[in-house]
Design an enzyme around this catalytic site. Structure first.
Site, short mmCIF file in Angstrom:
data_model
loop_
_atom_site.label_atom_id
_atom_site.label_comp_id
_atom_site.label_asym_id
_atom_site.label_seq_id
_atom_site.Cartn_x
_atom_site.Cartn_y
_atom_site.Cartn_z
N LYS A 52 -43.95 4.15 98.30
CA LYS A 52 -45.02 3.61 97.38
C LYS A 52 -44.12 2.60 96.33
O LYS A 52 -44.75 1.47 96.03
CB LYS A 52 -45.34 4.82 96.61
CG LYS A 52 -46.57 5.57 97.35
CD LYS A 52 -46.92 7.03 96.97
CE LYS A 52 -47.59 7.75 97.79
NZ LYS A 52 -47.90 8.90 97.27
N GLN A 96 -46.33 13.33 92.42
CA GLN A 96 -46.05 13.62 93.90
C GLN A 96 -46.49 15.08 94.05
O GLN A 96 -45.67 15.91 93.34
CB GLN A 96 -44.94 12.97 94.32
CG GLN A 96 -44.61 13.31 95.90
CD GLN A 96 -45.74 12.40 96.55
OE1 GLN A 96 -46.02 11.15 96.39
NE2 GLN A 96 -46.41 12.94 97.87
N ASP A 119 -54.48 8.53 91.87
CA ASP A 119 -54.75 9.28 93.02
C ASP A 119 -56.11 9.86 93.08
O ASP A 119 -56.38 10.29 94.25
CB ASP A 119 -53.85 10.59 92.94
CG ASP A 119 -52.60 10.26 93.97
OD1 ASP A 119 -52.77 9.36 94.93
OD2 ASP A 119 -51.64 10.95 93.87
#
Ligand SMILES: NC(=O)c1ccc[n+]([C@@H]2O[C@H](COP(=O)([O-])OP(=O)(O)OC[C@H]3O[C@@H](n4cnc5c(N)ncnc54)[C@H](OP(=O)(O)O)[C@@H]3O)[C@@H](O)[C@H]2O)c1
Length: 292
Positions: A52, A96, A119
């Site tokens: 990312k 994450q 997200d």
């Protein structure tokens, strides 16, 4: 059969975003930024976060990765998130997952400002999606819809059959395709582990989205001629001929099903790359909406 090429499409998206960010820089304006938080040393998570960061660098998007030891306390992690909620240089926050067991994932997701929830996992984002309001949509389902859009695949009135009902893929893609909106407006069926005679549903699919995590589960005799297939699955199967001793396959038996499909995503090279591209797109959107 036409390949739904996630690699090419993700590259197109990155190029578009790079052009937009270069323009902001030329004009001397503030640019979008993504903050990634990685707890612990899980190797898959590290790979995801590194890729990312690499994507951000490629398009000139500001990025920072905050790495913390697995022993970090929940309150310390919440404080770190709050510092990025307040930080005006970063418009998206990514934590994450999974997190160590002593940390409540729900609490962490809810601590991220909905304005920076790139997200799309915050209950506010999920709720808005369900009631059809504009919001951040989680990256994998958003990437699936984007792929369908860019290949001009008709979705209105089409029967979309989704295999899997997870909160990160199955449920959100079902909700997206159900919306009475352009590029959606589909008839949606969701199948899961309690579904009996799953073939009777998959055979009806105009568009089949497989997200169950079972290698090559969908076979040719489970689909109709001309089906559009989106394979979300990422499964490792042993392969002594491969350098790493394994290879990655999807939830769909590509060799068989591609002979009947009109469009199909490869694995790898399909949805996974779109997921990464949509994180960048969501961060750019967060910047445009809330961050300038
Ligand atoms: N390409 C990407 O970017 C991306 C992103 C996320 C995930 N993935 C991959 O996509 C797959 C699914 O991920 P996930 O996080 O959604 O998985 P998950 O949370 O494990 O959910 C799996 C879903 O599939 C259902 N299921 C499992 N076995 C089944 C079977 N034999 N028949 C019917 N339904 C079955 C489960 O049913 P129950 O609800 O009844 O248990 C569950 O709803 C995995 O391979 C994952 O690695 C890829």
């Amino acid at each position: 059969m036409i390949l739904l090429d996630g690699k090419k499409t993700a590259q197109e998206i990155r190029t578009e975003l790079k052009t937009a960010i270069d323009k902001l820089k030329t004009e001397g304006k503030k640019t979008p930024g993504l903050a990634a938080i990685l707890v612990g040393t899980d190797s898959a998570s590290e790979i995801y976060v590194n890729s990312k960061a690499k994507d951000c660098n490629e398009i000139g998007m500001k990025t920072v990765t905050e790495k913390r030891d697995a022993s970090i306390s929940e309150s310390e992690l919440l404080e770190l998130i709050e510092s990025y909620n307040k930080n005006k240089d970063f418009h998206g926050i990514l934590v994450q997952l999974p997190l160590p067991k002593h940390i409540d994932e729900d609490k962490v997701i809810e601590a991220i400002s909905p304005q920076k929830d790139v997200d799309g996992f915050h209950p506010m984002s999920v709720g808005k999606l369900v009631i059809g309001k504009e919001t951040f949509r989680s990256c994998t389902p958003a990437g699936i819809q984007e792929l369908l859009i860019r290949y001009n695949i008709e979705t209105k009135g089409k029967h979309v059959v989704v295999l899997g009902r997870s909160n990160i893929v199955g449920k959100p893609i079902a909700n997206i395709m159900l919306q009475k909106k352009e590029h959606a407006n589909s008839i949606v069926t969701i199948c899961h582990s309690a579904t009996k005679d799953i073939s009777s549903y998959t055979k009806q699919a105009d568009i089949l989205i497989a997200a169950i995590g079972r290698a090559k589960f969908v076979k040719a005799d489970m689909v109709k001629e001309g089906v559009v297939v989106v394979d979300v699955g990422i499964n490792r199967v042993d392969d002594a001929t491969a350098k790493k001793g394994y290879r990655v396959v999807g939830d769909v038996d590509f060799d068989e099903v591609s002979k009947k499909a009109s469009y199909i995503t490869p694995v790898p090279g399909g949805v996974g790359l779109m997921t990464r591209a949509m994180l960048l797109k969501n961060t750019y959107t967060a910047y445009l909406k809330y961050g300038k």
